[in-house]
Design a protein around this motif. Sequence first.
Motif, PDB file in Angstrom:
ATOM      1  N   SER A  15      -5.349  -5.635   5.654  1.00  0.00           N
ATOM      2  CA  SER A  15      -5.348  -5.796   4.200  1.00  0.00           C
ATOM      3  C   SER A  15      -5.172  -4.430   3.536  1.00  0.00           C
ATOM      4  CB  SER A  15      -6.653  -6.431   3.727  1.00  0.00           C
ATOM      5  OG  SER A  15      -7.730  -5.515   3.881  1.00  0.00           O
ATOM      6  N   THR A  16      -4.754  -4.455   2.284  1.00  0.00           N
ATOM      7  CA  THR A  16      -4.593  -3.206   1.541  1.00  0.00           C
ATOM      8  C   THR A  16      -5.911  -2.448   1.477  1.00  0.00           C
ATOM      9  OG1 THR A  16      -2.807  -4.135   0.196  1.00  0.00           O
ATOM     10  CG2 THR A  16      -3.976  -2.240  -0.701  1.00  0.00           C
ATOM     11  N   ALA A  17      -7.009  -3.146   1.223  1.00  0.00           N
ATOM     12  CA  ALA A  17      -8.318  -2.476   1.125  1.00  0.00           C
ATOM     13  C   ALA A  17      -8.696  -1.813   2.442  1.00  0.00           C
ATOM     14  CB  ALA A  17      -9.384  -3.479   0.692  1.00  0.00           C
ATOM     15  N   GLU A  18      -8.445  -2.488   3.544  1.00  0.00           N
ATOM     16  CA  GLU A  18      -8.751  -1.905   4.855  1.00  0.00           C
ATOM     17  C   GLU A  18      -7.925  -0.645   5.099  1.00  0.00           C
ATOM     18  OE1 GLU A  18      -9.738  -6.161   7.114  1.00  0.00           O
ATOM     19  OE2 GLU A  18      -7.774  -5.205   7.325  1.00  0.00           O
ATOM     20  N   ILE A  19      -6.658  -0.701   4.741  1.00  0.00           N
ATOM     21  CA  ILE A  19      -5.778   0.450   4.955  1.00  0.00           C
ATOM     22  C   ILE A  19      -6.212   1.626   4.087  1.00  0.00           C
ATOM     23  CG2 ILE A  19      -3.412   1.281   4.729  1.00  0.00           C
ATOM     24  CD1 ILE A  19      -2.493  -1.599   5.327  1.00  0.00           C
ATOM     25  N   VAL A  20      -6.528   1.354   2.826  1.00  0.00           N
ATOM     26  CA  VAL A  20      -6.956   2.424   1.926  1.00  0.00           C
ATOM     27  C   VAL A  20      -8.218   3.096   2.456  1.00  0.00           C
ATOM     28  CG1 VAL A  20      -7.911   2.896  -0.367  1.00  0.00           C
ATOM     29  CG2 VAL A  20      -5.842   1.502  -0.139  1.00  0.00           C
ATOM     30  N   GLU A  21      -9.163   2.304   2.929  1.00  0.00           N
ATOM     31  CA  GLU A  21     -10.406   2.871   3.452  1.00  0.00           C
ATOM     32  C   GLU A  21     -10.144   3.740   4.685  1.00  0.00           C
ATOM     33  OE1 GLU A  21     -14.882   1.446   4.911  1.00  0.00           O
ATOM     34  OE2 GLU A  21     -13.298  -0.046   4.583  1.00  0.00           O
ATOM     35  N   ARG A  22      -9.298   3.262   5.580  1.00  0.00           N
ATOM     36  CA  ARG A  22      -9.036   4.003   6.816  1.00  0.00           C
ATOM     37  C   ARG A  22      -8.236   5.287   6.529  1.00  0.00           C
ATOM     38  NH1 ARG A  22      -8.870   3.558  12.363  1.00  0.00           N
ATOM     39  NH2 ARG A  22      -7.011   4.440  13.403  1.00  0.00           N
ATOM     40  N   ALA A  23      -7.187   5.159   5.726  1.00  0.00           N
ATOM     41  CA  ALA A  23      -6.367   6.334   5.433  1.00  0.00           C
ATOM     42  C   ALA A  23      -7.168   7.385   4.660  1.00  0.00           C
ATOM     43  CB  ALA A  23      -5.127   5.923   4.643  1.00  0.00           C
ATOM     44  N   SER A  24      -8.031   6.947   3.759  1.00  0.00           N
ATOM     45  CA  SER A  24      -8.863   7.888   3.012  1.00  0.00           C
ATOM     46  C   SER A  24      -9.781   8.672   3.932  1.00  0.00           C
ATOM     47  CB  SER A  24      -9.675   7.150   1.948  1.00  0.00           C
ATOM     48  OG  SER A  24      -8.839   6.537   0.987  1.00  0.00           O
ATOM     49  N   ARG A  27      -8.194  11.622   5.084  1.00  0.00           N
ATOM     50  CA  ARG A  27      -7.782  12.501   3.990  1.00  0.00           C
ATOM     51  C   ARG A  27      -6.283  12.389   3.705  1.00  0.00           C
ATOM     52  NH1 ARG A  27     -11.171  13.587   0.614  1.00  0.00           N
ATOM     53  NH2 ARG A  27     -10.106  15.493  -0.010  1.00  0.00           N
ATOM     54  N   ILE A  28      -5.721  11.219   3.945  1.00  0.00           N
ATOM     55  CA  ILE A  28      -4.318  10.956   3.628  1.00  0.00           C
ATOM     56  C   ILE A  28      -4.260  10.405   2.196  1.00  0.00           C
ATOM     57  CG2 ILE A  28      -2.288   9.572   4.196  1.00  0.00           C
ATOM     58  CD1 ILE A  28      -3.452   9.382   7.068  1.00  0.00           C
ATOM     59  N   VAL A  58       0.861  -1.174   0.000  1.00  0.00           N
ATOM     60  CA  VAL A  58       0.000   0.000   0.000  1.00  0.00           C
ATOM     61  C   VAL A  58       0.899   1.226   0.000  1.00  0.00           C
ATOM     62  CG1 VAL A  58      -0.184   0.075   2.537  1.00  0.00           C
ATOM     63  CG2 VAL A  58      -1.979   1.116   1.118  1.00  0.00           C
ATOM     64  N   GLY A  59       0.463   2.283  -0.687  1.00  0.00           N
ATOM     65  CA  GLY A  59       1.279   3.482  -0.810  1.00  0.00           C
ATOM     66  C   GLY A  59       0.647   4.674  -0.129  1.00  0.00           C
ATOM     67  N   PHE A  60       1.448   5.383   0.662  1.00  0.00           N
ATOM     68  CA  PHE A  60       1.005   6.606   1.331  1.00  0.00           C
ATOM     69  C   PHE A  60       1.785   7.793   0.775  1.00  0.00           C
ATOM     70  CE2 PHE A  60       0.721   3.169   4.490  1.00  0.00           C
ATOM     71  CZ  PHE A  60      -0.604   3.266   4.883  1.00  0.00           C
ATOM     72  N   CYS A  61       1.321   8.974   1.148  1.00  0.00           N
ATOM     73  CA  CYS A  61       2.014  10.205   0.811  1.00  0.00           C
ATOM     74  C   CYS A  61       1.699  11.217   1.909  1.00  0.00           C
ATOM     75  CB  CYS A  61       1.546  10.715  -0.547  1.00  0.00           C
ATOM     76  SG  CYS A  61       2.057  12.384  -0.910  1.00  0.00           S
ATOM     77  N   THR A  62       2.728  11.754   2.553  1.00  0.00           N
ATOM     78  CA  THR A  62       2.513  12.747   3.613  1.00  0.00           C
ATOM     79  C   THR A  62       3.338  13.987   3.283  1.00  0.00           C
ATOM     80  OG1 THR A  62       4.233  11.696   4.975  1.00  0.00           O
ATOM     81  CG2 THR A  62       1.961  11.034   5.371  1.00  0.00           C
ATOM     82  N   ASN A  63       2.838  14.778   2.360  1.00  0.00           N
ATOM     83  CA  ASN A  63       3.567  15.970   1.923  1.00  0.00           C
ATOM     84  C   ASN A  63       3.482  17.111   2.922  1.00  0.00           C
ATOM     85  OD1 ASN A  63       4.489  14.835  -0.412  1.00  0.00           O
ATOM     86  ND2 ASN A  63       2.954  15.743  -1.744  1.00  0.00           N
ATOM     87  N   THR A  64       2.486  17.082   3.802  1.00  0.00           N
ATOM     88  CA  THR A  64       2.311  18.171   4.752  1.00  0.00           C
ATOM     89  C   THR A  64       2.439  17.648   6.178  1.00  0.00           C
ATOM     90  OG1 THR A  64      -0.083  17.924   5.010  1.00  0.00           O
ATOM     91  CG2 THR A  64       0.692  19.250   3.139  1.00  0.00           C
ATOM     92  N   ARG A  65       2.678  18.561   7.099  1.00  0.00           N
ATOM     93  CA  ARG A  65       2.782  18.184   8.509  1.00  0.00           C
ATOM     94  C   ARG A  65       1.450  17.613   8.996  1.00  0.00           C
ATOM     95  NH1 ARG A  65       6.292  19.640  12.777  1.00  0.00           N
ATOM     96  NH2 ARG A  65       5.555  18.570  14.653  1.00  0.00           N
ATOM     97  N   GLN A  66       0.343  18.179   8.505  1.00  0.00           N
ATOM     98  CA  GLN A  66      -0.965  17.684   8.915  1.00  0.00           C
ATOM     99  C   GLN A  66      -1.179  16.250   8.442  1.00  0.00           C
ATOM    100  OE1 GLN A  66      -3.392  19.370  10.893  1.00  0.00           O
ATOM    101  NE2 GLN A  66      -4.061  17.239  10.976  1.00  0.00           N
ATOM    102  N   GLN A  67      -0.767  15.960   7.205  1.00  0.00           N
ATOM    103  CA  GLN A  67      -0.931  14.601   6.696  1.00  0.00           C
ATOM    104  C   GLN A  67      -0.101  13.608   7.508  1.00  0.00           C
ATOM    105  OE1 GLN A  67       0.180  15.245   2.613  1.00  0.00           O
ATOM    106  NE2 GLN A  67      -1.902  15.723   1.949  1.00  0.00           N
ATOM    107  N   PHE A  68       1.109  14.012   7.938  1.00  0.00           N
ATOM    108  CA  PHE A  68       1.915  13.106   8.738  1.00  0.00           C
ATOM    109  C   PHE A  68       1.287  12.897  10.116  1.00  0.00           C
ATOM    110  CE2 PHE A  68       5.298  12.180  11.806  1.00  0.00           C
ATOM    111  CZ  PHE A  68       5.748  10.978  11.271  1.00  0.00           C
ATOM    112  N   SER A  69       0.786  13.956  10.699  1.00  0.00           N
ATOM    113  CA  SER A  69       0.123  13.824  12.006  1.00  0.00           C
ATOM    114  C   SER A  69      -1.082  12.894  11.905  1.00  0.00           C
ATOM    115  CB  SER A  69      -0.309  15.204  12.506  1.00  0.00           C
ATOM    116  OG  SER A  69      -0.960  15.107  13.755  1.00  0.00           O
ATOM    117  N   ASP A  70      -1.843  13.042  10.832  1.00  0.00           N
ATOM    118  CA  ASP A  70      -3.005  12.173  10.628  1.00  0.00           C
ATOM    119  C   ASP A  70      -2.574  10.729  10.355  1.00  0.00           C
ATOM    120  OD1 ASP A  70      -4.686  14.305  11.014  1.00  0.00           O
ATOM    121  OD2 ASP A  70      -4.969  14.706   8.867  1.00  0.00           O
TER     122      ASP A  70
END
Length: 794
Positions: free
Chosen positions: A293-302, A305-306, A240-252
């Motif tokens: 699972s990847t699907a679970e992670i995508v749903e939670r991170a979304s 707003r990550i 699964v791929g994440f992206c935390t370009n902002t401090r808020q995204q990393f905190s979340d």
Amino acid sequence: MSIRGLKDLRIVDLTAGIAGAYCTKLMADAGAEVVKVEPADGDPLRKWSSTGAPVQDEDSALFRFLHFSKRSLVGDPNDSAIAAIVDDADLVVENAAFPSFDPQEHVRRQPQSVVLSITPYGRSGPWSDRPTSELVLQAECGSIGSRGLPGQEPFMAGGRITEWVGGTFAAVAALAATRYARRTGHGEWIDFSLLETMTIATNNYMSALFQMLQAPPDLHGPIMPTVETPSIEPSRDGFVGFCTNTRQQFSDFLLCIERPDLQEDEELAQVIGRLMRLGEWEEIVHAWTQQHSTAEIVERASAFRIPVAPVLDGDRVRNHEQLRERGVYRRAPNAGFEYPRPPYRIDGEKPAAPSPAPRLGEHNGRIETRACQRPTPNEPRTLPLQGLRIIDCTNWWAGPSATHLLACLGAEVIHIESTQKPDGMRMIGGMLSGMHDDWWECSQFFVHANSNKRGLTLHLSDERGLDLIKRLLKEADALVENYTPRVLDGFGLTWDVLQAENPDCIMVRMPAFGLDGPWRDNTGFAQTMEQLSGLAWLTGHRDDHPRIQRGPCDPLAGMHAAFALLVALEERAARGRGVHVECTMVEGALNAAAEQVLEFTAYGNLMQRNGNRSAIAAPQGLYPCRDSEPGNELWLALAIETDAQWSALVELLGSPTWAREPSLNTASGRHAQHDRIDDQLRSFCATRERIQLIDQLIGAGIPAGAVTDPRSIHRHPQMVARGFFEAPQHPVVGAIELPTVPFRYASVQHWLRAPAPTLGQHNREILQGTLGLSDDEIESLTTAGIVGQRPAGL
């Protein structure tokens, strides 16, 4: 109505390979007549498969995808019958595949036509004839030097991304010049460089940053390859791929992985801090991701707003729910493979299905010259987009890169931000807060991607701010934006509203995933596109997990959008009104990643990442030279693409016994024994100085180069000779050498006419000079926070 804006253009394609083919494919998709000229044995892509699939009785899936809706002639461009077609073309695209064709001579004979020359280093400069390869270009542009795990061999971006990105940039440069030539009679020669393209697309303006830091190259220290983290991480059932370009995204993100206790760890909050504690940090992340699972992670991170996506390959990407819902992939009639549709829609219309790619020489004797009159120039030459006004509501990098190139080509671009929420890319300047009080003016990305623009702040959540942008739009040719769809809708700045204000205005929307579908409102950045599209799947070492390419999907999306806007201008002329353009970031990436879907659906083979190796060359790799030190390896990039190059290498090596084995005289034999060859080359290079060895290899006609330090790329001799870097005087950071555009127009001396605007720099100029507001009205707007020149709260 189908998209046929370029139906009156005739384009002759004299290229071999991907870059020129993708450039002209974009034009064919928009209705242009594209005539491909090939030698008697055809373009080598006709028989190419990256996975080694047999391609015998029919042309390869990659060739057919790139040449849908084109026509084919066999011969030489100097043959009388073909020369007449070449002379009749509005645009000729070449890449030295036909040495007999002289682009400058053609423009001298046909001064009202346009020639686009796509070559690795450009046709001017001391390196113009230097042998090279994809790996060497990525090494020389500074890309590879910054991509890799600390202390390990860095790696190239996979998927032949140089050619795909190059073809997209080239299409914008060529279409702008061609439209202008047809209107005014002023032709152009465009000298396009793939090296310069990748310097823009993949090294994150490191040289600009280090100039701002006032760090001379001799004090830089060793190149330090790095990776982003969190990025691609193992899940219970894949990656699964994440992206935390902002401090808020990393905190979340910390909340997402159920570690709120780490939110006060300031070291982990910084990119460099996570890299210093990479082992510890990855244990923390993987302890959570591998339980889900990847699907679970995508749903939670979304939900947080990550930016997040599954990491997909050439098989699974076809079945992603968003892409399936939007019908992104099509099946070629009677061809047995799937391919992505063009990455934009106009007025909601899906581009028409293309006609099949031509058989070799199918149209010999069947193409006639046209009875068309080209205009005679009767006015002084200007930049091709002069007179076009664009309201730029983009932020970060993808959108601003589109409007930046349009501004370089002459358009008037007004960049809109607010003091409440400045362009997010400005915040990268925070790393210079100790040097500049106005640190938000110090982002190397912003300073480059917004040069040649004017800057205006407007608080669009306030009715007075919204009214002002509507007044600007009354006189605009286009509005370009790349927010998530809900943002512009929330402002009430919809297509219907824009049409009511100005029926001639074009609206270009650049959502990450599209204006409809289940992922409509998901956030996405370049990293997200690389993860989902399959480009990350092809990047990284074999014994490591997939890695992002770090950048190219932003300008790739931007160039697709800029091209779509140029097509939309022709559609406006044909339809008599403005049009609505939707150009999604992900579908641009999927076109660049098309080869792996083609390989899987045509031949059942999955393409895989392979470090610095490729199917095109063997041996190919990075080799440390004698002047290396522990932790400061001086890597040499080397690629052998032909048997002749192998013979030259064997001779340079001194014809050792191991290299004279007959099995190594073929590409298949060298691929099979790549590990053994690499061992020998490492031993050889370890006893040679890098600069001297590169000179010897180049002298023998072998593609070779240095893994260049991206922090000093502005001193690269080839790009200095071509004037690729310019230094506009910025009011905060001063004169910084910045990349311009990856091509030279014969008629243009300088591209960067003005530095990027400071926040709200042109408020008064635009509000008073363009909209006619009084001093008192501007003061009232400033007091209310609707306009301003400093981020709110600072």
